[in-house]
Design a protein around this motif. Structure first.
Motif, PDB file in Angstrom:
ATOM      1  N   LYS A  43      10.228  -1.027   2.299  1.00  0.00           N
ATOM      2  CA  LYS A  43       8.907  -1.435   1.804  1.00  0.00           C
ATOM      3  C   LYS A  43       8.434  -0.544   0.651  1.00  0.00           C
ATOM      4  O   LYS A  43       8.008  -1.029  -0.393  1.00  0.00           O
ATOM      5  N   SER A  44       8.488   0.782   0.874  1.00  0.00           N
ATOM      6  CA  SER A  44       8.027   1.697  -0.179  1.00  0.00           C
ATOM      7  C   SER A  44       8.924   1.609  -1.404  1.00  0.00           C
ATOM      8  O   SER A  44       8.447   1.675  -2.538  1.00  0.00           O
ATOM      9  N   THR A  45      10.211   1.478  -1.169  1.00  0.00           N
ATOM     10  CA  THR A  45      11.143   1.390  -2.297  1.00  0.00           C
ATOM     11  C   THR A  45      10.828   0.146  -3.128  1.00  0.00           C
ATOM     12  O   THR A  45      10.804   0.208  -4.370  1.00  0.00           O
ATOM     13  N   PHE A 173      -0.689  -0.799  -2.898  1.00  0.00           N
ATOM     14  CA  PHE A 173      -1.103   0.134  -1.847  1.00  0.00           C
ATOM     15  C   PHE A 173       0.079   0.387  -0.923  1.00  0.00           C
ATOM     16  O   PHE A 173       0.670  -0.557  -0.399  1.00  0.00           O
ATOM     17  N   ASP A 174       0.431   1.648  -0.717  1.00  0.00           N
ATOM     18  CA  ASP A 174       1.510   1.973   0.226  1.00  0.00           C
ATOM     19  C   ASP A 174       0.923   2.683   1.444  1.00  0.00           C
ATOM     20  O   ASP A 174       0.642   3.873   1.402  1.00  0.00           O
ATOM     21  N   GLU A 175       0.733   1.926   2.506  1.00  0.00           N
ATOM     22  CA  GLU A 175       0.166   2.441   3.751  1.00  0.00           C
ATOM     23  C   GLU A 175      -1.070   3.311   3.508  1.00  0.00           C
ATOM     24  O   GLU A 175      -1.109   4.488   3.907  1.00  0.00           O
ATOM     25  N   PRO A 176      -2.079   2.733   2.871  1.00  0.00           N
ATOM     26  CA  PRO A 176      -3.236   3.535   2.456  1.00  0.00           C
ATOM     27  C   PRO A 176      -4.037   4.118   3.608  1.00  0.00           C
ATOM     28  O   PRO A 176      -4.805   5.049   3.401  1.00  0.00           O
TER      29      PRO A 176
HETATM   30 MG   LIG Z   1       7.206   3.562   3.318  1.00  0.00          MG
END
Ligand SMILES: [Mg+2]
Ligand SMILES: Nc1ncnc2c1ncn2[C@@H]1O[C@H](COP(=O)(O)OP(=O)(O)OP(=O)(O)O)[C@@H](O)[C@H]1O
Length: 253
Positions: A43-45, A173-176
């Protein structure tokens, strides 16, 4: 109509580990796309590839039809210069799990920094806009506080205001809310929900399934570097088609 964001056959390898495997994704202007999936699913990638913080191994991302990080010279694609990439990145605000505020600057100073330096705005105008943004995220009375004097939820709202100050076309947004104490999650989600209602295009990696269900136009479930399933959140959540989606949802719902 051309989608605002178009991801085409995007793959990313780290050494011999293929972390993203030919991802296709489109995001229409004004849409909120939530990405969920187990830890390590990519997901983050994926989010980092969208603004070229990670360079895709193959495939491409197009923002408003323009390839991200690349430009055509004739009919060949070349890597952008750092300056060209910076201009393009301004269109994509990014908010991380950790807030990444400048610790020695007040909330207001954090927000006016990039508009003044990057967009060459005058201090008076940048300050006026920053006050409006602080008001928008419910922190009108915290302009002169330093990050260490703010709660996690307040810091994250300053971080959102700081991103908005650059007038992005798209917010990532990455796991804000993942680093926040549970009682502070709601105030950040409320700001994000308001942004969505105002028509901001957003791609949100989150574990907050109720936010995904209520706010997202599109829910994407990733596992093992692929999009296993995507659709309207109510469909994906209430009637998942794949066993991997079902077992993930059984764990998080
Ligand atoms: Mg991640
Ligand atoms: N810079 C890197 N170098 C090598 N491997 C990496 C790098 N960044 C990520 N990975 C690997 O890629 C895979 C996907 O990582 P990623 O951070 O995208 O997952 P994620 O879905 O965001 O997980 P989480 O929910 O824990 O944040 C993991 O196996 C991770 O170890």
């Amino acid at each position: 109509m051309m989608p605002l964001l178009n991801v085409e056959r995007l793959s990313k390898d780290f050494g011999t580990h293929q972390v993203l495997k030919s991802i296709d994704l489109t995001v229409a202007a004004g849409d909120v796309t939530c990405i969920v999936g187990p830890s390590g699913s990519g997901k983050s990638t994926l989010l980092r590839c969208l603004n070229y913080l990670e360079v895709p191994t193959s495939g491409a991302v197009y923002l408003e039809g323009e390839p991200v990080g690349l430009r055509f010279k004739g009919d060949k694609l070349y890597r952008m210069s750092f300056n060209e990439l910076s201009v393009q990145r301004q269109k994509m605000g990014m908010v991380f799990q950790g807030f990444h505020l400048f610790p020695h600057k007040t909330a207001l100073e954090n927000i006016i920094e990039a508009p003044m330096i990057v967009k060459r705005k005058g201090r008076a105008q940048a300050t006026e806009e920053a006050h409006a943004l602080l008001d928008k995220v419910g922190l009108a009375d915290r302009a002169d506080y330093y990050p260490r004097q703010l709660s996690g939820g307040q810091q994250q709202r300053v971080a959102i205001a700081r991103s908005l100050a650059m007038q992005p076309t798209l917010m990532l947004f990455d796991e804000p809310t993942s680093a926040l104490d549970p009682e502070l999650v709601g105030e950040v989600l409320a700001v994000m929900r308001q942004l969505a209602e105002e028509g901001m295009t957003m791609v949100v990696v989150t574990h907050e399934m109720s936010f995904a269900r209520d706010v997202a136009d599109h829910l994407v479930f990733m596992d093992g570097g692929i999009i296993v399933e995507a659709g309207h959140p109510k469909d994906v959540l209430s009637n998942p088609q794949h066993s991997r989606t079902r077992s993930f949802l059984a764990r998080v719902l």
